[in-house]
Design an enzyme around this catalytic site. Structure first.
Site: not given
Length: 320
Positions: A174-176, A203
């Site tokens: 996952y990342c922004t 996110i």
């Protein structure tokens, strides 16, 4: 409802002439009075911009009308004001700098929508892996996630061995906003990991669509806000004030331009120490006036949103 919108998006879709399209896109942003950062590359488009609600709606409609960008999944947030102070539309080699030898259009991890991610994330056979920089996950991350002490995605090959003992697990990256995971998950697959997934939309989308349950702290963002709350279900604070150690998710840039570190600083210490992370920074004769936000844009003399476009007018004609 707030008057402004903040858009975060990306798409991997071939652009035949990135330089030409860069100018077309810059003109579109000018016409709609948008501010922010957009990267154009042969592999696609990556942007985060802000503007009035109607202007952002027109922007999204215009991009969706282009067959190359019809699949863009915009993450839309509300704001009282512009989230940016300038407009930059640039051509680069990649829409997210990674130097990883992968092509997300050929191979990438299985995309999980927020609801699917929420159902899977607590499975004992699942491992969450944060693909963001160290200063980003320091202020917020998913509970129990694996994090790397890396400055940017280019460093991932130096850290992938830290996952070797987890090769029999289902790995969810996952990342922004999801863009880093397109290449990060592809890279893990290229390194022999078999069960690789990624949180589609990152996110930000998870917070919007699933309430952010399980995300501790706040999410670092690349605009004036610096960090935003995600978890509406069971919010917690995981970071502490760099000066006094009290719990806080309040992220700032140090007021010393020679430092400019991203640090968490509580409101009291922010004012007491005038937005600086150390006493030496506080004594910096070039220290920037602290306005309570801890965000400082780069100073550009005589800046105007037209500036980047005008510098190329000789090549592609005047703005009309």
């Amino acid at each position: 409802m707030k008057p402004y919108r903040v858009l975060l998006y990306y798409i991997y879709s071939p652009i035949e002439n990135p330089d030409q399209y860069r100018d077309e896109h810059h003109r579109l942003c000018l016409e709609l009075n948008l501010l922010g950062r957009v990267i154009v590359a042969a592999e696609g488009l990556n942007g985060t911009v802000s503007g009035l609600a109607a202007d952002c709606e027109q922007y999204m409609a215009t991009l969706h009308a282009d067959p190359r960008f019809a699949g863009i999944d915009f993450k839309v947030d509300e704001s009282d004001v512009h989230a940016f102070q300038k407009l930059h539309v640039r051509t680069k080699a990649e829409i997210v700098h990674s130097d990883l030898p992968v092509d997300p259009l050929r191979q990438t991890g299985i995309h999980l929508e927020p609801a699917e991610f929420q159902r899977m994330k607590n499975d004992p056979d699942v491992v969450l892996v944060d693909m963001r920089s160290n200063y980003e996950h320091a202020v917020g991350k998913f509970s129990g996630a694996v994090t790397f002490d890396m400055e940017n995605l280019r460093d991932l090959p130096d850290h992938v061995h830290e996952l070797d003992h987890l090769r029999d697990k289902k790995i969810i990256t996952y990342c922004t906003g999801g863009i880093k995971c397109e290449k990060a998950s592809a890279y893990l697959l290229s390194q022999g990991f078999e069960n690789v997934y990624q949180l589609h939309g990152g996110i930000i989308k998870y917070g919007m669509e699933a309430g952010g349950e399980g995300f501790d702290g706040e999410c670092y963002v690349f605009d004036n806000r610096l960090a935003v709350p995600i978890n509406e279900v069971n919010p917690t604070v995981i970071s502490t004030c760099y000066r006094c150690g009290t719990p806080t998710s309040r992220l700032i840039n140090c007021a010393s331009p020679a430092c400019n570190n991203h640090v968490t600083l509580c409101d009291d210490c922010g004012h007491t120490h005038e937005g600086t992370c150390t006493d030496a920074c506080k004594e910096d004769p070039n220290r920037r006036p602290y306005d309570g936000t801890g965000y400082y844009s780069k100073q550009t003399q005589s800046y105007s949103p037209l500036q980047g476009y005008k510098s190329r007018q000789g090549q592609h004609g005047p703005l009309v």
